[in-house]
Scaffold this motif. Sequence first.
Motif, PDB file in Angstrom:
ATOM      1  N   UNK A   1       0.773  -1.246  -0.115  1.00 23.11           N
ATOM      2  CA  UNK A   1      -0.267  -0.034   0.035  1.00 23.11           C
ATOM      3  C   UNK A   1       0.895   1.297  -0.106  1.00 23.11           C
ATOM      4  N   UNK A   2       0.462   2.373  -0.587  1.00 20.34           N
ATOM      5  CA  UNK A   2       1.129   3.469  -0.690  1.00 20.34           C
ATOM      6  C   UNK A   2       0.905   4.149   0.645  1.00 20.34           C
ATOM      7  N   UNK A   3       2.104   4.425   1.359  1.00 17.06           N
ATOM      8  CA  UNK A   3       1.942   5.072   2.521  1.00 17.06           C
ATOM      9  C   UNK A   3       2.329   6.496   2.766  1.00 17.06           C
ATOM     10  N   UNK A   4       3.324   6.977   1.711  1.00 16.16           N
ATOM     11  CA  UNK A   4       3.422   8.285   1.848  1.00 16.16           C
ATOM     12  C   UNK A   4       4.033   8.763   0.291  1.00 16.16           C
ATOM     13  N   UNK A   5       4.051  10.029  -0.133  1.00 16.45           N
ATOM     14  CA  UNK A   5       4.580  10.417  -1.437  1.00 16.45           C
ATOM     15  C   UNK A   5       5.084  11.806  -1.093  1.00 16.45           C
ATOM     16  N   UNK A   6       6.258  12.176  -1.862  1.00 18.33           N
ATOM     17  CA  UNK A   6       6.799  13.725  -1.871  1.00 18.33           C
ATOM     18  C   UNK A   6       7.780  13.543  -3.039  1.00 18.33           C
ATOM     19  N   UNK A   7       7.711  14.755  -3.596  1.00 20.06           N
ATOM     20  CA  UNK A   7       8.588  15.101  -4.731  1.00 20.06           C
ATOM     21  C   UNK A   7       8.853  13.731  -6.036  1.00 20.06           C
ATOM     22  N   UNK A   8       7.923  13.033  -6.371  1.00 22.25           N
ATOM     23  CA  UNK A   8       8.155  11.978  -7.053  1.00 22.25           C
ATOM     24  C   UNK A   8       8.640  10.721  -6.681  1.00 22.25           C
TER      25      UNK A   8
END
Length: 110
Positions: free
Chosen positions: A80-87
């Motif tokens: 599962x996606x847990x975080x995203x930042x700057x690509x």
Amino acid sequence: MGQLRHSVADEHTTPERPDNRGRGDIHLSARMRVNDDDAGFLVRIRNVSAGGLMAELPYPLPPDSAVQIKLTGLGWVAGRVVWQTEGRTGIAFEQPIDVALVQETTGAIH
């Protein structure tokens, strides 16, 4: 979830300062998919541990999106996606993986 987020990516880990959780820097491409019947899209994996990975994606995915990543030596791994930042995106695996299997088959973990 804060603990998973921290274990997926740690900006202070370098090859000179290894991570004590078994994660290593890695530079390889893999396929990621959102649906089981989807062929997926290419991502660049930057680090991997038993609990998750950090990858560069061509476009962002919604938080908590269910995904699968095809890892050499393991096949499709659910997460599962847990975080995203700057690509960059952090993925937490549903079940821990054996990082040694990825390491043995790619030789890419430092």
